[in-house]
Design a protein around this motif. Sequence first.
Motif, PDB file in Angstrom:
ATOM      1  N   LEU A   1      -7.606  -6.779  10.108  1.00  0.00           N
ATOM      2  CA  LEU A   1      -6.833  -6.583   8.889  1.00  0.00           C
ATOM      3  C   LEU A   1      -7.840  -6.523   7.756  1.00  0.00           C
ATOM      4  O   LEU A   1      -8.668  -7.431   7.610  1.00  0.00           O
ATOM      5  CB  LEU A   1      -5.855  -7.748   8.676  1.00  0.00           C
ATOM      6  N   LEU A   2      -7.799  -5.448   6.975  1.00  0.00           N
ATOM      7  CA  LEU A   2      -8.684  -5.293   5.824  1.00  0.00           C
ATOM      8  C   LEU A   2      -7.827  -5.238   4.571  1.00  0.00           C
ATOM      9  O   LEU A   2      -6.786  -4.570   4.558  1.00  0.00           O
ATOM     10  CB  LEU A   2      -9.505  -4.007   5.931  1.00  0.00           C
ATOM     11  N   ARG A   3      -8.266  -5.948   3.529  1.00  0.00           N
ATOM     12  CA  ARG A   3      -7.533  -5.959   2.268  1.00  0.00           C
ATOM     13  C   ARG A   3      -8.472  -5.536   1.147  1.00  0.00           C
ATOM     14  O   ARG A   3      -9.490  -6.182   0.896  1.00  0.00           O
ATOM     15  CB  ARG A   3      -6.970  -7.343   1.991  1.00  0.00           C
ATOM     16  N   ALA A   4      -8.097  -4.452   0.480  1.00  0.00           N
ATOM     17  CA  ALA A   4      -8.873  -3.931  -0.652  1.00  0.00           C
ATOM     18  C   ALA A   4      -8.680  -4.848  -1.865  1.00  0.00           C
ATOM     19  O   ALA A   4      -7.714  -5.614  -1.929  1.00  0.00           O
ATOM     20  CB  ALA A   4      -8.416  -2.515  -0.986  1.00  0.00           C
ATOM     21  N   PRO A   5      -9.579  -4.778  -2.829  1.00  0.00           N
ATOM     22  CA  PRO A   5      -9.437  -5.604  -4.037  1.00  0.00           C
ATOM     23  C   PRO A   5      -8.108  -5.389  -4.761  1.00  0.00           C
ATOM     24  O   PRO A   5      -7.604  -6.305  -5.405  1.00  0.00           O
ATOM     25  CB  PRO A   5     -10.616  -5.176  -4.912  1.00  0.00           C
ATOM     26  N   ASP A   6      -7.510  -4.202  -4.628  1.00  0.00           N
ATOM     27  CA  ASP A   6      -6.219  -3.944  -5.284  1.00  0.00           C
ATOM     28  C   ASP A   6      -5.025  -4.430  -4.463  1.00  0.00           C
ATOM     29  O   ASP A   6      -3.880  -4.237  -4.847  1.00  0.00           O
ATOM     30  CB  ASP A   6      -6.063  -2.452  -5.602  1.00  0.00           C
ATOM     31  N   GLY A   7      -5.281  -5.067  -3.308  1.00  0.00           N
ATOM     32  CA  GLY A   7      -4.210  -5.615  -2.473  1.00  0.00           C
ATOM     33  C   GLY A   7      -3.751  -4.692  -1.355  1.00  0.00           C
ATOM     34  O   GLY A   7      -3.011  -5.114  -0.463  1.00  0.00           O
ATOM     35  N   GLN A   8      -4.172  -3.437  -1.375  1.00  0.00           N
ATOM     36  CA  GLN A   8      -3.806  -2.496  -0.310  1.00  0.00           C
ATOM     37  C   GLN A   8      -4.355  -3.002   1.018  1.00  0.00           C
ATOM     38  O   GLN A   8      -5.507  -3.432   1.097  1.00  0.00           O
ATOM     39  CB  GLN A   8      -4.397  -1.109  -0.620  1.00  0.00           C
ATOM     40  N   GLU A   9      -3.534  -2.967   2.068  1.00  0.00           N
ATOM     41  CA  GLU A   9      -3.968  -3.446   3.377  1.00  0.00           C
ATOM     42  C   GLU A   9      -4.103  -2.304   4.369  1.00  0.00           C
ATOM     43  O   GLU A   9      -3.322  -1.350   4.346  1.00  0.00           O
ATOM     44  CB  GLU A   9      -2.991  -4.495   3.917  1.00  0.00           C
ATOM     45  N   TYR A  10      -5.088  -2.435   5.230  1.00  0.00           N
ATOM     46  CA  TYR A  10      -5.364  -1.469   6.291  1.00  0.00           C
ATOM     47  C   TYR A  10      -5.461  -2.250   7.599  1.00  0.00           C
ATOM     48  O   TYR A  10      -6.079  -3.311   7.649  1.00  0.00           O
ATOM     49  CB  TYR A  10      -6.684  -0.734   6.023  1.00  0.00           C
ATOM     50  N   ARG A  11      -4.859  -1.723   8.634  1.00  0.00           N
ATOM     51  CA  ARG A  11      -4.869  -2.390   9.934  1.00  0.00           C
ATOM     52  C   ARG A  11      -5.623  -1.558  10.950  1.00  0.00           C
ATOM     53  O   ARG A  11      -5.540  -0.340  10.943  1.00  0.00           O
ATOM     54  CB  ARG A  11      -3.446  -2.635  10.412  1.00  0.00           C
TER      55      ARG A  11
END
Length: 150
Positions: free
Chosen positions: A27-37
Motif C-alpha cells: 500500500l503506497l500513500r502519496a503526500p496528498d492522501g491518494q492511495e495506490y495498491r
Amino acid sequence: MSDEVCWLAWCDGCARPNPGRIGLGALLRAPDGQEYRLSEPGPQQGCNNEAEALALLATLQRAHALGATCLRVACDSDVVVRLARDASVMEAVRLAPLLADIRHEMAKFAQLELKWIPQHRNTQADELARAALGLPPRAPARPRRKRHAR
C-alpha cells in the motif's frame, strides 16, 4: 522526514507453501492522501524471505515510477530490513543479488526511511500479498486471556 512531503508505504510478501508460490503486496500513500495498491504474484517461486524482499523491491520500483523522491517504507520482515540497510551483513547469501537490487532502488530516492513494524500493524499489505495468490485475509489474532492465580 515529514509525512506532509514524503510518500508512505507498507509492504509484505508471502510464500505458499513455504517455499512455494510468492505473493507481493503493498500500500503506497502519496503526500496528498491518494492511495495506490500493489497485489501481484511474484516472478518466481521461493521462500518467505524471498517473498518479503521481492515485495520491498516492487514497492520501491512502484514508488519511484509514481514520482516519489521521499519515501518511508514499513516492512514486517526483520531479516529483509536489516539486510537491505547493511550491505556488510553476510547472512542469507542466497538473497545477495536481490538485496543488491533493493539497495540500487533505494539509492534513487533523495530521502528514504526503511523500518521494521510488527506483523499485526501491517495487515493491509499482508491482505494484498495473500490476495495475489487467491488466499483470504488472515483470521484476526485472538487476544490472549490473562491467567488468574488460584
